[in-house]
Scaffold this active site. Structure first.
Site, PDB file in Angstrom:
ATOM      1  N   HIS A 310       1.748  -2.700  18.345  1.00 23.52           N
ATOM      2  CA  HIS A 310       0.381  -2.138  18.415  1.00 23.52           C
ATOM      3  C   HIS A 310      -0.665  -3.239  18.489  1.00 23.52           C
ATOM      4  CE1 HIS A 310      -0.926  -2.501  14.143  1.00 23.52           C
ATOM      5  NE2 HIS A 310       0.317  -2.204  13.813  1.00 23.52           N
ATOM      6  N   ASP A 322       0.518  -8.439  11.923  1.00 27.19           N
ATOM      7  CA  ASP A 322       0.338  -6.980  12.066  1.00 27.19           C
ATOM      8  C   ASP A 322      -0.806  -6.719  13.026  1.00 27.19           C
ATOM      9  OD1 ASP A 322       0.512  -4.277  11.770  1.00 27.19           O
ATOM     10  OD2 ASP A 322      -0.358  -4.208   9.774  1.00 27.19           O
ATOM     11  N   GLU A 356      -2.984   2.255  15.887  1.00 31.38           N
ATOM     12  CA  GLU A 356      -1.930   2.547  14.901  1.00 31.38           C
ATOM     13  C   GLU A 356      -2.526   2.550  13.501  1.00 31.38           C
ATOM     14  OE1 GLU A 356       1.065   2.068  11.891  1.00 31.38           O
ATOM     15  OE2 GLU A 356      -0.424   0.568  12.342  1.00 31.38           O
ATOM     16  N   GLU A 357      -3.475   1.653  13.267  1.00 32.45           N
ATOM     17  CA  GLU A 357      -3.946   1.443  11.888  1.00 32.45           C
ATOM     18  C   GLU A 357      -4.880   2.535  11.381  1.00 32.45           C
ATOM     19  OE1 GLU A 357      -2.533  -0.516  10.057  1.00 32.45           O
ATOM     20  OE2 GLU A 357      -1.982  -2.363  11.072  1.00 32.45           O
ATOM     21  N   ASP A 384       6.877  -3.729  14.399  1.00 31.75           N
ATOM     22  CA  ASP A 384       5.648  -3.610  13.597  1.00 31.75           C
ATOM     23  C   ASP A 384       5.936  -3.925  12.130  1.00 31.75           C
ATOM     24  OD1 ASP A 384       3.075  -3.109  12.761  1.00 31.75           O
ATOM     25  OD2 ASP A 384       3.296  -0.920  12.761  1.00 31.75           O
ATOM     26  N   HIS A 456      -2.608  -6.783   6.188  1.00 30.39           N
ATOM     27  CA  HIS A 456      -3.890  -6.100   5.902  1.00 30.39           C
ATOM     28  C   HIS A 456      -4.846  -6.916   5.027  1.00 30.39           C
ATOM     29  CE1 HIS A 456      -2.348  -1.731   6.836  1.00 30.39           C
ATOM     30  NE2 HIS A 456      -1.903  -2.621   7.696  1.00 30.39           N
TER      31      HIS A 456
END
Ligand SMILES: [Zn+2]
Length: 493
Positions: A310, A322, A356-357, A384, A456
């Protein structure tokens, strides 16, 4: 004869791996092996699906990938030249244009699939404990935090309220409306670092992330003024961890693990009040795009093998592990084939997913537009879970299908990426609808022991990617993608 050569190759590969394992475990001459150590034999179906020429091609793909810095250059551009790529951002759009251009340059047929995405932007985020037991007069304690995706705003000047700490949903329920209304609620669910250290980091993540996802809404339902969660992750350098949270209609943030401990300790001694300022904004939905790039199949162009990652990321770091890395290794699967002048028999489809997030609008759009083709989607792979050393794949498919892929996996044995870990859920959020529709699904399975140190957080940056490990990931993606596209029969469902 192709089958004989294939059999010989497999036999040698298996034999040498058995031998080296035996040597590693015991320097003494070995007694006769017990029956359970008998050498596994390749089945007739495995041999037919992976003739010698295909195994040679897979080997060449692996060797080329292990010496190729294409994926690293891609993720470097995505993270350092473009930067964080949250849904709706200018950087997300720039990344779409960049990836589309790179894949066109490889000769792929590129389509941009339009998708409406949420557009949420971070604002000020500060907090301070303004009252607590033992407080020195005229002082406060700074709290490090970050807003969760979709959080609403406090007033610009912030809000001040008592803090209530709960360890889980049961404790919240037991408190009830009267003890929660008007308060700042802190969920202090502790991320299990032992699980992460022991190699099951995603189990630890799953346990803790429920509070990030559903905690703010549960607090809002009881009248809380704001909700905070203890950061989900193993970072212990006072780094807050953002992420998706279901819309709760109240300000919602994540405090660092250190600050969650601080607040919990003080609250156990007496009253704690916090001044909290979070001023993110929810802007009108924006237009985003999935990048869909096809290397047309030479024999069965209508049959599709998806390799994907992604493209969107969170905004605190630059989205390296990520999931810039996932997009980059999917792109390299095509780049290697082009470099080696290899042609997939089925269509190899590279997808860089959007959103995606923050809700998965990209994969939902793909499902809407392409579900009629899912019966012809032979398999889908997503990476991912970072960029660390790959151990193999998480798979959601039949045992029979898994076994058929063993010869392709054996090619990856030189660096150990041979695990096939059955998964009860889709191994990749963006491929879950396909998986639910019966498409065999694979996720690259990386060593996840340090993934949640950075995931994140502001520390998800290019330096966290070890180039040699990224090359292994690219090799695993390219070998498996080509194996699925070129094995004799489509992988059975
Ligand atoms: Zn991700």
């Amino acid at each position: 004869m192709p089958n004989t050569r294939g059999s010989l190759k497999i036999t040698i590969a298996l034999l040498s791996s058995l031998l080296s394992a035996a040597v590693a475990q015991s320097p003494q001459p070995n007694p006769a092996p017990p029956p359970f150590a008998a050498m596994p034999q390749a089945s007739q179906a495995q041999l037919e699906n992976f003739p010698a020429q295909l195994l040679d091609e897979l080997s060449a793909i692996k060797t080329t990938a292990l010496a190729d810095d294409y994926a690293y250059r891609q993720v470097a551009h995505l993270t350092e030249n473009i930067g964080p790529r949250p849904s709706g951002s200018l950087q997300a759009k720039a990344a779409v244009d960049y990836v589309a251009g790179e894949l066109r340059a490889l000769g792929l047929t590129v389509q941009l699939e339009e998708v409406k995405v949420p557009h949420w932007v971070r604002g000020a985020e500060t907090a301070e404990l303004v009252e607590y037991p033992g407080q020195a007069k005229g002082t406060g304690q700074k709290v490090v935090l970050t807003a969760l995706g979709g959080s609403t705003s406090t007033p610009a000047e912030g809000l001040t309220a008592d803090v209530v700490v709960v360890n889980n949903f049961d404790e919240l329920k037991a408190l009830g409306h009267d003890k929660v209304a008007g308060k700042i609620l802190l969920f202090n669910e502790i991320f299990d670092k032992e699980k992460a250290a022991a190699g099951i980091a995603f189990v630890a993540y799953g346990e803790a992330v429920r509070y990030r996802g559903a905690g703010p809404k549960a607090a809002a339902d009881l009248g809380a003024a704001a909700a905070l969660v203890r950061s989900v992750g193993s970072a212990d350098f006072r780094l807050p961890h953002t992420g998706f949270s279901f819309p709760a209609g109240i300000p919602a943030g994540a405090v660092t693990a250190e600050d969650a401990d601080l607040i919990a300790h003080l609250a156990a001694e007496g009253k704690v009040r916090m001044h909290l300022t979070l001023t993110p904004q929810k802007l009108p939905d924006a237009t985003g795009f999935n990048v869909i790039a096809d290397m047309k199949g030479s024999e069965h162009p209508e049959q599709i093998v998806v390799v994907s990652g992604h493209l969107d990321s969170w905004d605190l770091g630059t989205g390296a592990i990520d999931d810039g890395a996932g997009v980059a290794v999917a792109m390299e699967a095509a780049e290697i084939l082009q470099k080696l002048h290899l042609h997939p028999k089925r269509t190899l489809r590279v997808i860089a997913w959007m959103d995606e997030e923050s809700g998965g609008a990209g994969s939902q759009a793909y499902t809407k537009d392409h579900s009629s083709e899912f019966p012809r989607h032979v398999a889908a792979i997503e990476s991912d879970s970072g960029a660390a050393h790959p151990l193999g794949f998480d798979v959601k498919m039949t045992t029979h299908a898994t076994e058929l892929l063993r010869p392709a996996l054996a090619v990856l044995g030189s660096f150990g990426a041979t695990a096939m870990q059955p998964s009860s859920y889709a191994p990749g959020a963006d491929i879950s609808a396909m998986s639910d529709a019966g498409v065999p699904a694979l996720g690259l399975l990386q060593d996840g022991r340090t993934y949640f140190h950075y995931h994140h957080t502001a520390a998800d940056t290019l330096d966290k990617i070890v180039p040699v490990e990224l090359r292994e990931n690219a090799a695993a993606m390219a070998v498996m993608g080509y194996a699925l596209a070129n094995m004799k029969e489509p992988l059975p469902r």
